[in-house]
Design a protein around this motif. Structure first.
Motif, short mmCIF file in Angstrom:
data_model
loop_
_atom_site.label_atom_id
_atom_site.label_comp_id
_atom_site.label_asym_id
_atom_site.label_seq_id
_atom_site.Cartn_x
_atom_site.Cartn_y
_atom_site.Cartn_z
N GLU A 76 0.85 -1.19 0.00
CA GLU A 76 0.00 0.00 0.00
C GLU A 76 0.89 1.24 0.00
OE1 GLU A 76 -2.49 1.56 3.47
OE2 GLU A 76 -3.99 0.48 2.29
N ARG A 78 1.43 5.60 -0.90
CA ARG A 78 0.76 6.89 -0.90
C ARG A 78 1.75 7.96 -1.36
NH1 ARG A 78 1.87 5.50 4.31
NH2 ARG A 78 3.18 6.96 5.47
N ARG A 134 -0.68 -0.77 -4.55
CA ARG A 134 -2.03 -0.20 -4.64
C ARG A 134 -2.04 1.08 -3.82
NH1 ARG A 134 -4.88 -1.29 0.08
NH2 ARG A 134 -4.05 -2.98 1.34
N TRP A 135 -2.79 2.02 -4.30
CA TRP A 135 -2.83 3.32 -3.63
C TRP A 135 -3.67 3.24 -2.36
CZ3 TRP A 135 0.38 7.08 -4.68
CH2 TRP A 135 0.96 7.13 -5.94
N ALA A 136 -3.18 3.86 -1.33
CA ALA A 136 -3.93 3.91 -0.07
C ALA A 136 -5.14 4.82 -0.26
CB ALA A 136 -3.04 4.43 1.05
N LYS A 137 -6.21 4.50 0.46
CA LYS A 137 -7.41 5.32 0.38
C LYS A 137 -7.14 6.68 1.00
CE LYS A 137 -10.76 1.54 0.38
NZ LYS A 137 -11.91 0.92 1.09
N LEU A 138 -7.52 7.69 0.28
CA LEU A 138 -7.28 9.05 0.76
C LEU A 138 -8.34 9.42 1.79
CD1 LEU A 138 -6.51 10.83 -2.62
CD2 LEU A 138 -4.88 10.09 -0.89
N SER A 139 -7.85 9.84 2.94
CA SER A 139 -8.78 10.29 3.98
C SER A 139 -8.92 11.81 3.87
CB SER A 139 -8.24 9.93 5.37
OG SER A 139 -6.97 10.50 5.56
N GLU A 140 -10.10 12.26 4.05
CA GLU A 140 -10.36 13.69 3.95
C GLU A 140 -9.68 14.41 5.11
OE1 GLU A 140 -14.46 14.50 3.71
OE2 GLU A 140 -14.81 13.29 1.93
#
Length: 710
Positions: A76, A78, A134-140
């Motif tokens: 993962e 970023r 895989r790209w990490a999920k972007l947190s707002e």
């Protein structure tokens, strides 16, 4: 398959047309038992069908034997990952990431654990390691609300009350500033100052015979304490510039004028030492004209009072001039509301803990108030005046010692009162967060600049190899960088330069600040590296000795002590422990230690010169030794010293003599005008006309080129 489908459809239509056929077919045995009278055709047909079914099964098994795909490890990633974060995500170490980037344009020599990698290099490392990303999920990321505390808006003029003036006494060292205060408040401050010079900001409340009170700040005049003088000018309403009538305007006098002008504070000139025979007050006032300080008698607005601080002459006139100027300025403040102030000095007291000297600028400071200054906060436990007496409260323009700080704030920080301890913690957390963000931005700009420079260097390096094939290009680059690639990053960081690691301890924050400001001006790094590895406030501790032992450094203390056990520990470990009470003596000893670190300067002193007249061979045992017959032209030749053979402008040989003879006698020395024979310690091609020089090497201690300015 098409044939089978056609057969099945035909059989289905036949059964639908005549169901009796299906009954007859099912009543027959499907397999041919042993010795069965059934027709051979039926059994043969069944065997054929069975054979086709087995053949089909084998095809399926063949497809099942295909090698299954190996599942790659998923990493993962970023944006803006550090080397440490990428290594942790891959479950690898730092060296693995470095090796994956060896043949790229990344400068692997400069990589650290906290180095930020570009997106393409993050992907390159993962791919080279046989993994997929895989790209990490972007947190707002929500913007943090500003939780800082600020000064209050200006108060209503109706709520303001008159306040005493804050007066700073400034000037050159030894011009009588502290003696003036001593006379004003009838105390003996000057006798307690080490070396007779002020090395701290002193804050005192002086009550005049007329009843007015004035808060005086006494600033150091030594060149090292420029920051303290600037701080004093910022906290003051009026500056009294003390100039000695016998010395005139000096360096720190000019600097004090600049500080006052920058802070936009009015000045009063006190011409001191007017009782001395060589005093010339008129010359002092004329010298001040060159610095735009125009006294009243020359048509200006600056009052000049002739005084003698030692004898107490004309001090009342100086006090009256100060009070008159304060009335003109109409100094007022709001005594109610939250407290605002300024940290003048901070120190650590053995019994009280962190203590600050503060000037209250607004509000009334009381016990129990919660204060914030810089990145530290306090719940006020005690307030003390300049005489060490406890006071219940301090109004505007009062100077007090504040006890109750959790950590020591820096001198010069603004003090603001908050509602509660929880609010104080929120303010500090926000200020630390803001500092981290600023530091990250600065580091990122440095990283981007370094990457840009490296990329330019990389492209420039490969411009000359662009016409070669990739194999030849790679081979040449490998040969050029073979040694660099073979070394680990930790090995590349090793240095051979001389260095002096320092630990600096001081009694108050301002003293440490002054020493660090001096060390910031160190400009002899090419001779010896000077590194401050730690600094702090308070006495020398065991941790300081342990740190100095780790870094092989020295400890310098200013106005601090070291217990007997600490001194013995430092002596056992060979740690230099240097304690001083006068700042210029501390700097002098530091310069001496830096000089001792430097290698001695080697110089040559020519003792004598001789000219080679003839060359002949002499048998010594079974060996033949070349001997040069010489005549001493200048000075003398000493066999114990070094020799050099010069032919024209070139040095042919340098070394020692094996033998020196006068006629047939071995001698130690041959004087001018005498002839001698000499043989060298190695085979030397002597020729007629060569010059033999006898010289000695002298070592002289090298002195550091650093000049701190005093």
């Amino acid at each position: 398959m098409n044939v089978m489908s056609s057969v099945m459809r035909g059989a289905q239509r036949l059964v639908q047309a005549n169901p009796a056929l299906l009954t007859n077919f099912l009543s027959r045995p499907l397999l041919c038992p042993a010795r069965s009278p059934a027709p051979r055709l039926t059994c043969q047909q069944n065997r054929t069908l069975a054979f086709k079914q087995v053949k089909g099964q084998r095809k399926d098994q063949k497809h099942l034997k295909v090698k299954a795909k190996v599942e790659k490890q998923e990493v993962e990633i970023r944006q803006r990952m550090t080397v440490a974060a990428l290594a942790e995500a891959m479950n690898k170490d730092f060296d693995h990431v470095v090796e994956a980037l060896l043949n790229t344009t990344v400068d692997v020599d400069s990589l650290e654990l906290d180095s930020v990698l570009e997106e393409r290099w993050i992907k390159e490392v993962v791919t080279q390691s046989g993994m997929k990303f895989r790209w990490a999920k972007l947190s707002e990321s929500r913007e943090r609300p500003n939780q800082d505390v600020h000064r209050r808006p200006p108060a209503d003029p109706s709520s303001l009350v008159p306040r005493p003036p804050v007066v700073t006494i400034m000037g050159h060292v030894d011009h009588g500033k502290t003696t003036l205060l001593d006379s004003l408040r009838k105390s003996q401050i000057v006798s307690t100052e080490a070396g007779g010079i002020t090395q701290h900001i002193g804050a005192f409340l002086v009550q005049l015979p007329t009843g007015e009170t004035i808060t005086f700040l006494d600033t150091p005049g030594h060149a090292a304490f420029s920051s303290m003088r600037a701080r004093g000018a910022d906290a003051t309403d009026i500056v009294i510039l003390v100039v000695a009538a016998d010395d005139g305007v000096m360096n720190q006098t000019v600097e004090s004028i600049q500080h006052a002008r920058r802070a936009k504070v009015p000045m009063i000139v006190a011409v001191n030492k007017c009782d001395k025979p060589q005093a010339d007050p008129q010359r002092v006032k004329q010298e001040l004209l060159a610095h735009d300080v125009i006294c009243e008698e020359f048509g200006g607005d600056v009052q000049a009072i002739h005084i003698s601080a030692l004898k107490g002459d004309n001090l009342l006139a100086l006090a009256e001039a100060t009070v008159a100027l304060a009335e003109v300025l109409e100094l007022k403040a709001e005594p109610s509301g939250t407290v605002e102030g300024l940290v003048i000095e901070s120190r650590t007291d053995k019994g009280k803990g962190p203590v600050t000297t503060a000037i209250v600028q607004r509000g009334t400071l009381k016990r129990g108030c919660v204060l914030v200054a810089g990145k530290s906060w306090a719940k006020v436990r005690f307030l003390f005046d300049e005489n060490g007496r406890a006071v219940k409260e301090a109004g505007p323009s009062m100077a007090v010692e504040v006890v109750g700080w959790k950590e020591l704030p820096s001198a010069g920080e603004v003090i603001l009162e908050v509602e509660s301890e929880q609010r104080a913690r929120e303010v500090l957390e926000w200020r630390r967060y803001e500092e981290e963000q600023q530091k990250l931005q600065e580091e990122q700009s440095v990283i981007e600049l370094k990457q840009k420079l490296h990329l330019e260097e990389y492209r420039k390096e490969r411009e000359g190899l662009s016409h070669l094939s990739w194999r030849k290009r790679k081979s040449l680059l490998y040969q050029a960088n073979r040694v660099k690639f073979a070394m680990r990053p930790s090995e590349r960081m090793e240095r051979d330069e001389m260095s002096l690691p320092l630990i600096v301890k001081g009694d108050v924050d301002g003293s440490v600040e002054a020493i660090l400001n001096i060390l910031d001006g160190y400009d002899a790094q090419q001779q010896c590296q000077l590194e401050v590895i730690h600094f702090g406030i308070g006495d020398v501790s065991e941790n300081d000795v342990n740190m100095a032992d780790t870094f092989k450094g020295s400890i310098y203390g200013f106005n601090v002590a070291a217990s007997k056990s600490i001194q013995q520990l430092a002596e056992r470990r060979g740690i230099p422990l240097r304690l001083h009470t006068v700042i210029y003596k501390l700097i002098d000893e530091l310069k001496d230690e830096l000089s001792r670190k430097l290698p001695p300067v080697v110089s040559e002193n020519v003792i004598g010169e001789a000219t080679v007249l003839a060359i002949f061979d002499v048998s010594v045992g079974k060996k033949k030794v070349t001997v040069a017959g010489c005549r001493v032209q200048k000075g003398q030749l000493d066999r114990r010293l070094k020799f050099r053979l010069i032919r024209g402008q070139d040095t042919i040989w340098e070394g020692s003599l094996v033998a020196l003879k006068h006629h047939k006698d071995d001698v130690q020395m041959v004087k001018s005008g005498m002839e001698c024979g000499l043989s060298a310690d190695t085979e030397v091609d002597f020729r007629s006309g060569d010059v033999v020089v006898c010289f000695e090497e002298l070592e002289a201690p090298q002195v550091t080129t650093w000049d701190p300015g005093f």
